[in-house]
Structure formats: structure tokens, C-alpha cells
Write a protein that holds these residues in place. Structure first.
Motif, PDB file in Angstrom:
ATOM      1  N   SER A 135     -11.742  -0.856   2.593  1.00 48.44           N
ATOM      2  CA  SER A 135     -10.605  -1.678   2.154  1.00 48.44           C
ATOM      3  C   SER A 135     -10.337  -1.508   0.669  1.00 48.44           C
ATOM      4  CB  SER A 135     -10.866  -3.153   2.475  1.00 48.44           C
ATOM      5  OG  SER A 135     -10.935  -3.370   3.864  1.00 48.44           O
TER       6      SER A 135
ATOM      7  N   SER B  17      -8.356  -1.389   7.753  1.00 53.02           N
ATOM      8  CA  SER B  17      -8.069  -1.659   6.346  1.00 53.02           C
ATOM      9  C   SER B  17      -6.586  -1.498   6.052  1.00 53.02           C
ATOM     10  CB  SER B  17      -8.892  -0.722   5.454  1.00 53.02           C
ATOM     11  OG  SER B  17     -10.272  -0.932   5.618  1.00 53.02           O
TER      12      SER B  17
ATOM     13  N   ARG C 238      -7.003  -0.178  -0.935  1.00 51.25           N
ATOM     14  CA  ARG C 238      -6.324  -0.969  -1.964  1.00 51.25           C
ATOM     15  C   ARG C 238      -5.993  -0.123  -3.184  1.00 51.25           C
ATOM     16  NH1 ARG C 238      -6.893  -3.180  -6.649  1.00 51.25           N
ATOM     17  NH2 ARG C 238      -8.996  -2.314  -6.916  1.00 51.25           N
TER      18      ARG C 238
ATOM     19  N   GLN D  74      -4.332  -4.608   4.822  1.00 54.07           N
ATOM     20  CA  GLN D  74      -3.646  -4.533   3.533  1.00 54.07           C
ATOM     21  C   GLN D  74      -2.142  -4.641   3.702  1.00 54.07           C
ATOM     22  OE1 GLN D  74      -4.896  -4.134   0.342  1.00 54.07           O
ATOM     23  NE2 GLN D  74      -7.059  -4.027   0.874  1.00 54.07           N
TER      24      GLN D  74
ATOM     25  N   VAL E 124       0.823  -1.211   0.000  1.00 45.76           N
ATOM     26  CA  VAL E 124       0.000   0.000   0.000  1.00 45.76           C
ATOM     27  C   VAL E 124       0.853   1.255   0.000  1.00 45.76           C
ATOM     28  CG1 VAL E 124      -2.049  -1.000   1.026  1.00 45.76           C
ATOM     29  CG2 VAL E 124      -0.237  -0.222   2.520  1.00 45.76           C
TER      30      VAL E 124
END
Length: 353
Positions: free
Chosen positions: A293, A345, A297, A349, A6
Motif C-alpha cells: 500500500s 492496495s 501510495r 487507495q 493514485v
């Protein structure tokens, strides 16, 4: 942990609370005034980026570099940042009336000012009428007040006195004319435009069509001038009101880099576009964690507004004018919930899950 998935910088690695940064979404609240009291309350909730509706009491014709900078500097005194300003294109543009070219030039001038002053997003609506007459307050948990919409309440309402109805075809023609004029200016100024969906998304609003009342309309809008600067306000609540999967719709527009603002809320829909209730953010049919999320992403870096908290006794008894229609306690709840979704999230991730 695979932080690079990320793009999270070394400065926040290992911090369990996962703070917002330039590499993550940023929560926002909508300010009705820029008083010390309002700025202080927003800051206390940990919100960094704020949204406003206008400069002083005027429209875009009041915009100057000095005026916008004064507002930006004023908000900065509270250690906050203006990152979105909502504006009204005006009836001459929406209805295709004489004088719309003058109004378009006013908008282009405001976009150029925004670019020079570093304002990243300008948000707007494009509807002939907003059919809020279809709402009524219904009881929610603990006696809180939920906004309920039913198209039967408004389906036969005529245009307001002194107003005219406009067909959806004419609205598409007028928004196309508008976008082809302003998007090149937005690209040159590096200012993204975000068109808010029709909410309520009923097919007809007092006789007028609704171009942003369906996902097909959102896609058509984005294709008129395919550009990141011709984007939408992605509203996961409205998406579910229309009967669609918010994650799929978020992915569609995110892959095209045309999500320029986000509204984050929950609903229960019984009949798409016609019958639904806006509920507390932690109940309803929208998987809020899945939506957040997906935005993480995508590395979505702009604002998320956890809007429309239900009525609650605290805000009814102690209304606070200055932050989004006197519902400060409700917004404290939605901000906290949205931040928890964001932090979870980011952590998920980053762990590669």
C-alpha cells in the motif's frame, strides 16, 4: 471513487482485477535463461517485466548495443520486457585495487548502452563476501524448507583462502569513489542504479564490514550522491531482519525517489541482524499489505520481485531450471500473493481509504 488519488487512467477504471500498468508497480521474476520454456512459464503467471543477471555468460565487458538489443528482442518474443539487469562491479572496485578506473569505465559504457536501448534499471551488490555460510534449512509448515540464519554459525569464520578482509571504512571510501564516477553517467543515460542490501545483514562477513547491513548504511549510501539514479533495492524482508519497520523505511526512501527496485518477502526476526528465519510470504512479521500500500501510495512505477519462496515438495520433485533457482511452484505462489496485495492496495487507495 477518487481514482485521481493514485493517478489511475480511464483505461483501467472499473476493472475489478486492477491490472498493472505504467502507473503502478510491476511484478518481476528473475530469469536464469531466455528459453521459450522459461518465457512461456513467466508469461503464464501474468508477469510482464523480467530481470536477468548477465548477457550470455560474460560480464559488462561483453555489452554492446547489439548484444543488449538481442536480449531485449528475445524477451519481447514472449510478450515480456527486460526492465532490470544485475551486474557485479568487480573486486578491483570493491577493494579499491589498481585497475578500478578501467572497470568503472566498463560500467559507464554499459550504462550508456542501457540508456540507448531503453533499459531502465541496473542492479548491483557491493560486498567483499556474502556470508551465506550462516544459513541452514529448517522445517516450516507441512515440512517445507525455510532458510534460517544465525550469526553464531559464522561469527568466527576467517576470510576465505586467497581472499582478504576489508574494513567498513575502506568499503565506504571505495563505494564513494565509485558512485561519484558512475552516477553522472547514469543521470545522463536515464538509467537508475539500485544497490542491493547486504543479505544476510550480519555486521561482519568473514572479517569484512558490510556497508549495506543497516538502515543507517542505506541512508548514508543514498546521501553520497543525492540523486534518484543513486538508489537502492528496497527489500522489506531485509528491513525486518535488521529490526526496522519496513513501511517507515519504504516511506523514507520513497520520498527521496531512491527506490529503484523492490524485493518483497517475509521473515521472522528474533535478534536483529543476527538471528532470523525467512518464511512463507503470507506469514511472518512483515505486514505485506501495508508495504504494498505504501508503494502504491508513492506511485512507485518500477519492478517488485516476490523472491525467496521456501522449498516445497513440488519443486523438489519436479525442479524447473530457468526461473530463479528451480523454484517455479514457489514463485507461482509468491507472484499470486503479491498480485493480490497489489490489486487490493490499488482498490483501497482508489476508494480513498
Amino acid at each position: 471513487m477518487v481514482y485521481d488519488k493514485v493517478g489511475i487512467s480511464d483505461s483501467i477504471k472499473g476493472q475489478g482485477h486492477w491490472p498493472e500498468s505504467d502507473e503502478t508497480p510491476t511484478l518481476t521474476l528473475f530469469l536464469d535463461d531466455l528459453s521459450d520454456r522459461s518465457l512461456r512459464r513467466v508469461k503464464q503467471l501474468g508477469v510482464k517485466g523480467v530481470s536477468i543477471a548477465h548477457l550470455d555468460t560474460g560480464g559488462l565487458e561483453t555489452w554492446t548495443d547489439e548484444n543488449l538489443k538481442r536480449h531485449i528482442d528475445r524477451v519481447a518474443e514472449g510478450d515480456l520486457e527486460i526492465r532490470n539487469v544485475m551486474f557485479d562491479p568487480g573486486e578491483r572496485i570493491i577493494f579499491g585495487k589498481d585497475g578500478r578506473d578501467d572497470d568503472i569505465e566498463t560500467i559507464i559504457n554499459a550504462i550508456q548502452i542501457a540508456g540507448r536501448q531503453g533499459l531502465p534499471v541496473m542492479e548491483y551488490n557491493f560486498y567483499a563476501h556474502r556470508i551465506v555460510e550462516g544459513y541452514k534449512v529448517v522445517p516450516g509448515r507441512g515440512g517445507s524448507g525455510l532458510m534460517d540464519f544465525n550469526n553464531d554459525r559464522i561469527k568466527d569464520l576467517p576470510p576465505l583462502q586467497g581472499k582478504e578482509a576489508i574494513s567498513i571504512d575502506d568499503l565506504w571510501e571505495n563505494v564513494t569513489y565509485y558512485l561519484k564516477a558512475v552516477i553522472p553517467a547514469a543521470e545522463a543515460a536515464d538509467v537508475r542504479l539500485a544497490l542491493h542490501p547486504n543479505d544476510p545483514p550480519a555486521p561482519i562477513s568473514r572479517g569484512s564490514g558490510q556497508i549495506m547491513g543497516s538502515v543507517e548504511g542505506w541512508k548514508r549510501l543514498a546521501d553520497i550522491v543525492p540523486s534518484p539514479y543513486n538508489g537502492i533495492t528496497f527489500d522489506c524482508g531485509v528491513t525486518r531482519e535488521m529490526g526496522h519497520d519496513p513501511v517507515e523505511v519504504c516511506r523514507y526512501f520513497g520520498e527521496r525517489d531512491q527506490i529503484n527496485h523492490v524485493h518483497f518477502r517475509n521473515v521472522v526476526t528474533r535478534t536483529p541482524r543476527l538471528d532470523y528465519t525467512e518464511v512463507w510470504i503470507d506469514e511472518g512479521q512483515v505486514d505485506m499489505f501495508a508495504v504494498m500500500s505504501e508503494l502504491v501510495r508513492q506511485k512507485y512505477p518500477r519492478l517488485i520481485y516476490p523472491e525467496h519462496p521456501p522449498q516445497n515438495d513440488s519443486d523438489t520433485e519436479f525442479p524447473f531450471n530457468g526461473i530463479s533457482a528451480t523454484t517455479y511452484t514457489g514463485f507461482a505462489y509468491t507472484v499470486g500473493y503479491a498480485r493480490a496485495m497489489m490489486q487490493a492496495s490499488l482498490a483501497t487507495q482508489a476508494a480513498g481509504k
